[in-house]
Scaffold this motif. Structure first.
Motif, mmCIF file in Angstrom:
data_model
loop_
_atom_site.group_PDB
_atom_site.id
_atom_site.type_symbol
_atom_site.label_atom_id
_atom_site.label_comp_id
_atom_site.label_asym_id
_atom_site.label_seq_id
_atom_site.Cartn_x
_atom_site.Cartn_y
_atom_site.Cartn_z
ATOM 1 N N GLU A 124 48.461 1.207 37.000
ATOM 2 C CA GLU A 124 48.875 0.338 38.085
ATOM 3 C C GLU A 124 49.611 -0.897 37.553
ATOM 4 O OE1 GLU A 124 49.463 0.330 40.964
ATOM 5 O OE2 GLU A 124 48.405 -1.045 42.261
ATOM 6 N N VAL A 125 50.578 -1.356 38.328
ATOM 7 C CA VAL A 125 51.257 -2.609 37.993
ATOM 8 C C VAL A 125 50.247 -3.752 38.152
ATOM 9 C CG1 VAL A 125 52.968 -4.224 38.892
ATOM 10 C CG2 VAL A 125 53.576 -1.834 38.554
ATOM 11 N N ASN A 126 50.153 -4.589 37.140
ATOM 12 C CA ASN A 126 49.194 -5.697 37.194
ATOM 13 C C ASN A 126 49.719 -6.856 38.017
ATOM 14 O OD1 ASN A 126 46.979 -4.928 35.171
ATOM 15 N ND2 ASN A 126 48.880 -4.451 34.106
ATOM 16 N N ASP A 161 50.261 4.076 45.156
ATOM 17 C CA ASP A 161 51.677 4.269 44.855
ATOM 18 C C ASP A 161 52.488 3.052 45.259
ATOM 19 O OD1 ASP A 161 51.731 4.452 47.583
ATOM 20 O OD2 ASP A 161 52.415 6.511 47.671
ATOM 21 N N MET A 162 53.689 3.054 44.747
ATOM 22 C CA MET A 162 54.646 2.007 45.062
ATOM 23 C C MET A 162 55.926 2.741 45.440
ATOM 24 S SD MET A 162 55.688 -0.833 42.282
ATOM 25 C CE MET A 162 54.494 -2.106 42.487
ATOM 26 N N ARG A 163 56.600 2.273 46.476
ATOM 27 C CA ARG A 163 57.861 2.916 46.849
ATOM 28 C C ARG A 163 58.962 1.866 46.915
ATOM 29 N NH1 ARG A 163 57.278 8.288 48.554
ATOM 30 N NH2 ARG A 163 59.282 8.319 49.613
ATOM 31 N N LEU A 164 60.094 2.230 46.340
ATOM 32 C CA LEU A 164 61.219 1.307 46.246
ATOM 33 C C LEU A 164 62.425 1.925 46.943
ATOM 34 C CD1 LEU A 164 59.273 0.254 44.038
ATOM 35 C CD2 LEU A 164 61.200 0.018 42.540
ATOM 36 N N SER A 193 47.901 -15.647 45.007
ATOM 37 C CA SER A 193 48.575 -14.347 44.993
ATOM 38 C C SER A 193 49.093 -14.057 46.401
ATOM 39 C CB SER A 193 47.590 -13.261 44.576
ATOM 40 O OG SER A 193 46.500 -13.251 45.464
ATOM 41 N N GLY A 194 49.982 -13.123 46.501
ATOM 42 C CA GLY A 194 50.406 -12.708 47.834
ATOM 43 C C GLY A 194 51.908 -12.653 48.043
ATOM 44 N N TRP A 195 52.660 -13.466 47.293
ATOM 45 C CA TRP A 195 54.108 -13.476 47.582
ATOM 46 C C TRP A 195 54.806 -12.212 47.095
ATOM 47 C CZ3 TRP A 195 57.864 -13.311 43.759
ATOM 48 C CH2 TRP A 195 57.512 -13.693 42.473
ATOM 49 N N THR A 196 54.149 -11.459 46.243
ATOM 50 C CA THR A 196 54.780 -10.255 45.697
ATOM 51 C C THR A 196 54.538 -9.019 46.567
ATOM 52 O OG1 THR A 196 52.794 -9.949 44.419
ATOM 53 C CG2 THR A 196 54.592 -11.041 43.307
ATOM 54 N N LYS A 197 53.862 -9.206 47.689
ATOM 55 C CA LYS A 197 53.560 -8.028 48.520
ATOM 56 C C LYS A 197 54.753 -7.632 49.390
ATOM 57 C CE LYS A 197 49.803 -9.310 50.540
ATOM 58 N NZ LYS A 197 48.540 -9.377 51.251
ATOM 59 N N PRO A 198 54.856 -6.341 49.710
ATOM 60 C CA PRO A 198 55.923 -5.934 50.636
ATOM 61 C C PRO A 198 55.798 -6.725 51.940
ATOM 62 C CG PRO A 198 54.724 -4.025 49.790
ATOM 63 C CD PRO A 198 53.976 -5.227 49.328
ATOM 64 N N TRP A 228 53.572 -0.896 48.696
ATOM 65 C CA TRP A 228 52.792 -0.961 47.456
ATOM 66 C C TRP A 228 51.331 -0.816 47.850
ATOM 67 C CZ3 TRP A 228 52.339 -5.803 43.757
ATOM 68 C CH2 TRP A 228 51.624 -5.433 42.616
ATOM 69 N N ARG A 229 50.863 0.411 47.738
ATOM 70 C CA ARG A 229 49.462 0.674 48.080
ATOM 71 C C ARG A 229 48.678 0.645 46.785
ATOM 72 N NH1 ARG A 229 49.967 5.812 51.975
ATOM 73 N NH2 ARG A 229 51.093 6.606 50.171
#
Lengths: 335, 636
Positions: free
Chosen positions: B37-39, B254-257, B230-235, B249-250
């Protein structure tokens, strides 16, 4: 009944509080710096110290009090009353941005996954573990009850020995062995089920079966003993003497009593299954809660450890309470 | 009777509800498994490989590495051009016109300064703060802030908003980085650093969108500390400037771009959607690839990967003549795989990278428990280093084609840098007579150091962390020292966090270690042996070594500078041996080169995933992208 429920609900925060303190003391004592990337470069020591201050980790008590402050909702309430939330939300909207997410009972940030709060981690993982756990318990009930009843109808027959042997294998086979075998067989050799996927009912079957095996085995043994006891009791003899068909005797009269010991096991079993299994979740890449607890301890991710412990202990108490209530409802003779 | 089974009905209802709330998503154009997972996607707090890889997709810095250039040239990114003064100190960057954040707002030069100030603040806790302190005045700024916070804690200075206002003013005053207008950025370095541009190609130095990030930072009114939430990096919240956008970003799932229509590369992208499922289990990664659920596994760590590599070697042997011919043309391993027949065995790619596995020797005069440390004497360290059978470790234990190491910096990984020869070890000796001579030399070194009978030496303890196969390497080395020198050896295995703590506290004698270079310069490896460096786990203290590095940092002539650095490395690996290099790392990828283009084999291991093209799908150029042979004609 109402008195029992009330008493248990009053006990809940006391027990959870005690579990919280004991776990925090243990987790605090784990060696290692939770703020350091274990495989990467080390930041300058003064930066590391500044990070400790950022998370109130200067001392055990400053961490514990700040944690309780945010987890009980006191911090949220203060900010709400002072108008800080409204002010910052207005600023965000004015800048064309989405206002930040906030939680009343804020279990803190994860130290390992710095973009995530513990609330989010539990909020996204617990439903996954719950789905897997519920499916596993249902499979375990179907397999376990059937095996127990078959064995009990003719004790010591080949069918009984076979079910007992299967139960023994179910209890003693490590889940990583069973899981890997199922994965190899049904995902790679015979590609019926997907690998590393979660979301559709098809994704749940293999991990649920793997997770259900030890529960099924235990239920089989419990229901077999309950059934043998029920079949040898007076009311069954009476039923048979009345000339009732054997199927009616077993399914209508004996099974209910054979199910009672299983019912009392269902509370802790469901709580255990729903809070996830590290091994099953890892082998099948299930994004559940079980894996977080182990990795949180390894990473000394204090907020995540504490958040999961609070949730686990609350769930265990509530499930036991639910089973006690159901037990009394199913069999009103129990006071 | 029915009542008894109500609990079961309740379970069924609950399960049905859980299932109804979850739906799988459709397949993306490209799916890759990104080693866990992305940290974090917070650029200034980033340092894990998987985070950096996604960081390069979502954000864009001033410059970038041309990952398909054999010399890793730096090419424009957000900056369309730059100018460096002759003394190598002042860099002037000119940003492209019409650069946009994903919300349509313009990217300004001051956004870079905001990000850099953030990194330099000790409050952020960035792992790369030291690297940015190359900018003149940057270190002073960090130190000033630390002192100001300490004063505030003592109650004898301004707190809260006053301190923050002072901090902003101090940054402008001390740090020699300016944005005279929205498209110009001028940076002055403390000393010439030919690798500065290379450094700026790393995500921790990319810009973030100030109005967004500021929403998640607040100044503590009492302590004056900047509290980062934390929080600004969320979709839904995140604002980016890279070629891809974060759609979902679950966590741990998974993460989808999706391609960013506001990015200048949008029309050239050959894939529009990327899925990054989180797969932690080493076996599940391989199975996911084999079952078609993933197009690329970035790090094959399955315990049977040695067998997979042997199968690959068997495949190459079947096509040896063709392989040799392609190799002689100077093609890299990926291009060779693409030109050989498609075979699942050939989907494994073992690629040398910019990293080395080594064993630390604790150089402190005394051990943590107060005993005198026999390893404080370089002669003991040299003797031990000579007796390690490195070939047995690389070929017998690791079994994935990693080259034996004699140096800290992987040879041929830096343009213009010549690696020193290094100290020979027992596996370099081809005859028994040579081996006996080397053993005699090692015994003689030990005798000179005061240990004429090595079997009477204090037992040497080897420390390593659990998992990752470190135990087998430790056992192999212990066996070498016992067999050739008769030294008693203990093996000490600990959990990773405890292991790291022991390293930091120098609570060990010999310990496993590894290091990956961050940027294209020898100092990324050599700096960790400086006196006082926080990554100097060996407690190696040699003013002569530090002096070489200091002279190199002041040397304006690039050739002379590299010579100084080479002398410094030679001192480490031939004379002083504060560590013994064992093998250079390889990255093991799993993908079909006949199907996927855009993954490069350059030893610096940077992968720009936005370059991916699925060959033959009718989208994108469908022409494989490959690294041209090295200019000097040498195949790597």
């Amino acid at each position: 009944m109402t008195g029992v429920i009330l008493r248990r609900l009053i006990q809940l925060p006391i027990i959870v509080g005690a579990v919280f303190l004991i776990t925090l003391a243990l987790a605090w004592g784990i060696p290692g710096n939770p703020l350091e990337n274990p495989e990467g470069r080390r930041p300058p020591p003064e930066i590391a110290e500044a990070m400790k201050a950022q998370y109130n980790m200067d001392s055990f008590w400053s961490f514990a009090t700040s944690y309780v402050d945010r987890a009980t909702g006191a911090r949220w309430l203060r900010a709400r009353l002072s108008g800080e939330h409204e002010r910052r939300d207005a600023e965000a909207i004015a800048a064309g941005l989405a206002p930040p997410d906030r939680y009343v009972f804020d279990l803190g940030p994860s130290l390992q996954y710095r973009d995530r709060t513990v609330n989010e981690i539990i909020g996204s993982s617990l439903p996954v573990s719950a789905t897997l756990g519920l499916a596993a318990i249902l499979i375990a009930l179907v397999i376990g009850l059937a095996a127990g009843v078959i064995g009990a109808i003719r004790p010591n027959s080949p069918a009984d020995v076979a079910t007992l042997t299967l139960a023994l294998i179910g209890i003693s086979t490590p889940t990583f062995v069973a899981g890997t075998l199922l994965l190899l067989l049904f995902s790679v050799l015979i590609p019926i089920f997907p690998v590393a996927s979660w979301g559709s009912p098809r994704d749940i079957i293999l991990p649920a079966i793997t997770l259900s095996l030890p529960f099924a085995a235990y239920i089989a043994r419990l229901s077999r003993v309950g059934m043998i006891e029920a079949l040898s009791s007076d009311y069954i003899r009476t039923a048979r003497a009345k000339g009732l068909p054997e199927r009616t005797v077993i399914l209508k009269h004996a099974l209910k009593n054979a199910f009672l010991p299983v019912l009392s096991y269902l509370g802790p079993a469901t709580a255990l299954a729903m809070t996830g299994s590290f091994v099953v979740e890892r082998v099948f890449t299930v994004p559940g809660l079980g894996q977080h607890f182990v990795s949180a301890v390894q990473n000394k991710d204090l907020f995540l450890i504490m958040g999961i412990v609070v949730v686990f202990s609350t769930m265990l108490i509530l499930f036991n309470l639910a089973v006690d209530v159901l037990y009394r409802w199913v069999d009103p003779r129990i006071s | 009777m029915l009542r008894a089974f109500v609990p079961i009905l309740l379970l069924i209802v609950a399960l049905a509800i859980s299932l109804a709330g979850d739906r799988p998503t459709p397949r993306a154009d490209f799916t890759f498994i990104n080693r866990g997972e992305v940290n974090t996607l917070d650029l200034q707090r980033m340092s894990w490989m998987q985070d950096l890889r996604v960081g390069r997709l979502l954000f864009e810095g001033l410059v970038q590495q041309d990952v398909f250039d054999p010399d890793y040239a730096i090419i424009p990114a957000a900056a369309e051009s730059w100018r460096v003064t002759e003394d190598g100190l002042v860099y002037t960057f000119h940003l492209r016109d019409n650069l946009k954040w994903s919300n349509g707002k313009p990217v300004r030069a001051s956004d870079f300064l905001f990000a850099w100030r953030r990194l330099l603040l000790p409050d952020t806790g960035g792992d790369y703060v030291r690297q940015l302190q190359l900018i003149r005045g940057a270190e002073d700024f960090t130190n000033w802030r630390l002192e100001a916070l300490a004063q505030a804690a003592r109650g004898d200075g301004p707190t809260g908003s006053e301190l923050w206002a002072d901090t902003l003013a101090k940054f402008d005053e001390l740090v020699h980085a300016r944005a005279p207008d929205d498209r110009t950025l001028i940076v002055t370095l403390d000393h010439p650093a030919p690798y500065f541009l290379d450094l700026l190609a790393m995500p921790p130095f990319f810009p973030v969108y100030p109005p967004l990030v500021s929403q998640y930072e607040r100044v503590d009114p009492i302590t004056g500390r900047l509290i980062i939430e934390s929080g600004w990096t969320k979709p839904g919240h995140i604002v980016t400037n890279g070629p891809f956008l974060l759609k979902t970003w679950r966590f741990k799932r998974d993460m989808r771009l999706r391609a960013n229509p506001l990015h200048r590369l949008y029309d050239t992208l050959a894939i529009r959607t990327i899925a990054i499922p989180t797969v932690d289990d080493a076996n599940a990664m391989v199975l996911a690839y084999r079952s078609g659920a993933a197009d690329w596994v970035t790090d094959v760590v399955a315990p049977y990967r040695g067998d997979m590599y042997q199968q690959k070697l068997a495949f190459i042997r079947e096509h040896q003549a063709e392989y040799d011919a392609l190799k002689s043309q100077g093609l890299d391993e990926i291009e060779i795989a693409r030109r050989l027949p498609d075979d699942p065995r050939n989907h494994l790619h073992v690629l040398p990278v910019f990293g080395t596995y080594f064993y630390n020797f604790n150089c402190s005069p005394r051990l943590a428990d107060g005993r005198p440390n026999p390893l404080a004497d370089a002669r003991v360290r040299r003797a031990l280093a000579m007796m390690i059978d490195k070939r047995a470790i690389a070929e017998g234990v690791r079994r994935v084609g990693e080259p034996v190491a004699r140096t800290l910096i992987p040879p041929d990984s830096l343009a213009g840098y010549t690696a020193p020869a290094g100290l020979p070890c027992i596996s370099d000796m081809h005859t028994q007579a040579d081996r006996d001579t080397l053993i005699a030399q090692a015994r003689s070194l030990l005798a000179e150091a005061g240990f004429p009978d090595p079997s009477k030496m204090p037992a040497i303890s080897i420390l390593f962390n659990k998992d990752g196969g470190h135990d087998l390497i430790g056992q192999s080395i212990a066996s070498d020292w016992q067999r050739h020198l008769g030294i008693p050896v203990n093996i000490d295995q600990k959990e990773l966090k405890i292991f790291r703590e022991d390293l930091k506290n120098k609570n060990y004698m010999v310990a496993r270690a590894g290091w990956y270079g961050d940027y294209g310069d020898a100092t990324t490896f050599l700096d960790i042996n400086r006196i006082g460096d926080e990554n100097n786990d060996r407690n190696y203290q040699n003013p002569a070594y530090d002096d070489l590095l200091r002279r190199a940092s002041l040397e304006p002539d690039p050739r002379a500078r590299l010579d100084l650095l080479q002398r410094a490395e030679a001192m480490l690996v031939e004379v002083e041996l504060p560590f013994v290099p064992l093998f250079h790392y390889c990255n093991i990828f799993l993908f079909n080169a006949h199907k996927v283009s855009g993954i490069n084999a350059h030893p610096r291991q940077t992968q720009n995933v936005y370059l991916i093209d699925i060959l033959g799908d009718g989208k994108g150029p469908d022409t494989p992208r490959s690294t041209p042979p090295r200019r000097n004609g040498d195949a790597k």
